[in-house]
Design a protein around this motif. Structure first.
Motif, short mmCIF file in Angstrom:
data_model
loop_
_atom_site.label_atom_id
_atom_site.label_comp_id
_atom_site.label_asym_id
_atom_site.label_seq_id
_atom_site.Cartn_x
_atom_site.Cartn_y
_atom_site.Cartn_z
N TYR A 1 -2.64 18.25 -5.18
CA TYR A 1 -1.95 18.02 -3.92
C TYR A 1 -0.88 16.95 -4.13
O TYR A 1 -0.82 16.32 -5.20
CB TYR A 1 -2.96 17.59 -2.85
CG TYR A 1 -4.05 18.61 -2.68
CD1 TYR A 1 -3.91 19.66 -1.78
CD2 TYR A 1 -5.21 18.56 -3.47
CE1 TYR A 1 -4.90 20.63 -1.66
CE2 TYR A 1 -6.21 19.53 -3.34
CZ TYR A 1 -6.04 20.56 -2.44
OH TYR A 1 -7.01 21.52 -2.34
N ILE A 2 -0.08 16.73 -3.11
CA ILE A 2 1.00 15.76 -3.22
C ILE A 2 0.67 14.53 -2.39
O ILE A 2 0.46 14.63 -1.17
CB ILE A 2 2.33 16.36 -2.72
CG1 ILE A 2 2.65 17.63 -3.50
CG2 ILE A 2 3.46 15.34 -2.87
CD1 ILE A 2 2.62 17.49 -5.02
N ALA A 3 0.59 13.40 -3.06
CA ALA A 3 0.39 12.14 -2.37
C ALA A 3 1.73 11.43 -2.23
O ALA A 3 2.73 11.87 -2.82
CB ALA A 3 -0.60 11.28 -3.15
N GLN A 4 1.76 10.39 -1.44
CA GLN A 4 2.98 9.59 -1.31
C GLN A 4 2.59 8.11 -1.37
O GLN A 4 1.66 7.68 -0.70
CB GLN A 4 3.68 9.89 0.01
CG GLN A 4 5.08 9.32 0.09
CD GLN A 4 5.73 9.65 1.42
OE1 GLN A 4 5.20 9.27 2.48
NE2 GLN A 4 6.84 10.34 1.39
N ILE A 5 3.29 7.39 -2.24
CA ILE A 5 2.99 5.96 -2.45
C ILE A 5 4.29 5.16 -2.39
O ILE A 5 5.38 5.73 -2.50
CB ILE A 5 2.31 5.72 -3.81
CG1 ILE A 5 3.19 6.22 -4.97
CG2 ILE A 5 0.95 6.43 -3.86
CD1 ILE A 5 2.65 5.89 -6.36
N LEU B 1 7.45 7.36 -3.33
CA LEU B 1 7.38 8.38 -4.38
C LEU B 1 6.33 9.44 -4.09
O LEU B 1 5.25 9.12 -3.59
CB LEU B 1 6.98 7.73 -5.71
CG LEU B 1 7.77 6.51 -6.17
CD1 LEU B 1 7.11 5.94 -7.41
CD2 LEU B 1 9.22 6.89 -6.44
N PRO B 2 6.63 10.69 -4.47
CA PRO B 2 5.58 11.70 -4.46
C PRO B 2 4.70 11.49 -5.70
O PRO B 2 5.21 11.27 -6.79
CB PRO B 2 6.35 13.02 -4.56
CG PRO B 2 7.60 12.67 -5.30
CD PRO B 2 7.93 11.23 -4.94
N ALA B 3 3.38 11.53 -5.49
CA ALA B 3 2.43 11.31 -6.59
C ALA B 3 1.49 12.51 -6.66
O ALA B 3 1.38 13.28 -5.72
CB ALA B 3 1.64 10.03 -6.34
N VAL C 1 -4.10 8.14 -7.69
CA VAL C 1 -2.99 9.09 -7.78
C VAL C 1 -1.94 8.50 -8.72
O VAL C 1 -1.95 7.29 -8.98
CB VAL C 1 -2.38 9.39 -6.39
CG1 VAL C 1 -3.45 9.95 -5.46
CG2 VAL C 1 -1.73 8.16 -5.79
N TYR C 2 -1.06 9.33 -9.23
CA TYR C 2 -0.10 8.83 -10.22
C TYR C 2 1.24 9.53 -10.03
O TYR C 2 1.32 10.67 -9.57
CB TYR C 2 -0.63 9.01 -11.63
CG TYR C 2 -1.04 10.43 -11.98
CD1 TYR C 2 -2.30 10.91 -11.67
CD2 TYR C 2 -0.13 11.29 -12.62
CE1 TYR C 2 -2.67 12.21 -11.97
CE2 TYR C 2 -0.50 12.59 -12.93
CZ TYR C 2 -1.77 13.04 -12.60
OH TYR C 2 -2.11 14.33 -12.90
N ALA C 3 2.29 8.81 -10.42
CA ALA C 3 3.64 9.33 -10.21
C ALA C 3 4.54 8.89 -11.36
O ALA C 3 4.36 7.80 -11.90
CB ALA C 3 4.20 8.79 -8.89
N PRO C 4 5.51 9.74 -11.72
CA PRO C 4 6.48 9.31 -12.72
C PRO C 4 7.43 8.30 -12.07
O PRO C 4 7.90 8.52 -10.96
CB PRO C 4 7.22 10.60 -13.09
CG PRO C 4 7.10 11.46 -11.87
CD PRO C 4 5.81 11.08 -11.20
N VAL D 1 -2.12 5.32 0.45
CA VAL D 1 -1.89 6.62 -0.18
C VAL D 1 -1.91 7.66 0.93
O VAL D 1 -2.88 7.75 1.68
CB VAL D 1 -2.98 6.94 -1.23
CG1 VAL D 1 -2.78 8.35 -1.80
CG2 VAL D 1 -2.95 5.91 -2.36
N LYS D 2 -0.82 8.41 1.05
CA LYS D 2 -0.74 9.49 2.05
C LYS D 2 -0.84 10.81 1.31
O LYS D 2 -0.57 10.89 0.11
CB LYS D 2 0.61 9.44 2.77
CG LYS D 2 1.02 8.08 3.27
CD LYS D 2 0.33 7.73 4.55
CE LYS D 2 0.84 6.39 5.08
NZ LYS D 2 0.09 5.97 6.25
N VAL D 3 -1.17 11.86 2.04
CA VAL D 3 -1.21 13.19 1.42
C VAL D 3 -0.40 14.16 2.28
O VAL D 3 -0.46 14.11 3.52
CB VAL D 3 -2.66 13.66 1.17
CG1 VAL D 3 -3.49 13.65 2.44
CG2 VAL D 3 -2.69 15.03 0.51
#
Ligand code: NAG
Ligand code: NAG
Length: 186
Positions: free
Chosen positions: A54-58, A74-76, A85-88, A103-105
């Protein structure tokens, strides 16, 4: 292809800013993530075992701002049930833990509105790119690609010079050339 994508994205962005007040409220929204994936979260990818991601947001403080007062959103990647969760980001990968940070989803009212669109073709009428964050004040879109039996997702960063997909993979960054972009239509 980079040039084409850039053209289409730029067209989409200028349409948005020229229209002034948007004519509708977006279908998608962000729920607080606490460790349970909501039923209306949009599954966007799969890990190498075929489990949905899924796509998280941080949010992260921007290293480009010496005062550290600018925030990038960022989308994570959220693997089903994971807390971290992790993001580039910034030629690296950043991690956030849902137990001690926001952390949002990404959730949607109607998943049938969502399509993955190839940047090689013009975006059809009434379709829009889903904005999943902002980096250096530029919108980020969501892209996905097939890598080693997984459907990986990452951010598409586009400014007036370049556009491309950036994915966090094996604790580093990869840049798949062939990808699609998340859009929705109403
Ligand atoms: C948040 O929680 C994770 C996992 O428990 C931990 O590794 C990390 O250091 C914590 N971060 C902060 C800022 O406390
Ligand atoms: C991809 O899946 C196939 C069939 O399940 C398997 O043989 C192969 O080893 C997998 N490749 C990777 C890189 O995991």
């Amino acid at each position: 292809m980079m040039i084409l994508l850039l053209f289409y994205l730029t067209a989409a962005i200028s349409q948005f800013s020229c229209s002034g007040i948007p004519s509708s409220v977006e279908d998608y929204f962000w729920r607080d993530y606490t460790g349970i994936v909501p039923k209306d979260a949009l599954a966007c990818g799969t890990d190498s075992n075929g489990n949905p991601t899924y796509i998280a947001q941080i949010s992260v403080p921007s290293p480009r701002d010496p005062t550290r007062s600018t925030v990038d959103v960022l989308p994570a990647i959220l693997e089903a049930g994971a807390i971290t969760v992790y993001a580039p980001y910034n030629v690296d990968v950043v991690y956030r833990d849902a137990s001690n940070s926001s952390v949002k989803v990404l959730c949607v009212y109607s998943s049938s509105y969502y399509k993955w669109h190839s940047p090689k073709t013009l975006l059809p009428s009434f379709h829009k790119y889903v904005i999943v964050g902002y980096e250096s004040s530029s919108p980020l879109y969501l892209g996905r690609a097939e890598v080693n039996n997984a459907t990986v997702t990452g951010k598409i960063y586009a400014n007036d010079r370049e556009a491309g997909l950036i994915v966090a993979y094996d604790a580093g960054q990869i840049y798949p050339h062939s990808y699609t972009i998340l859009t929705y239509y109403r």
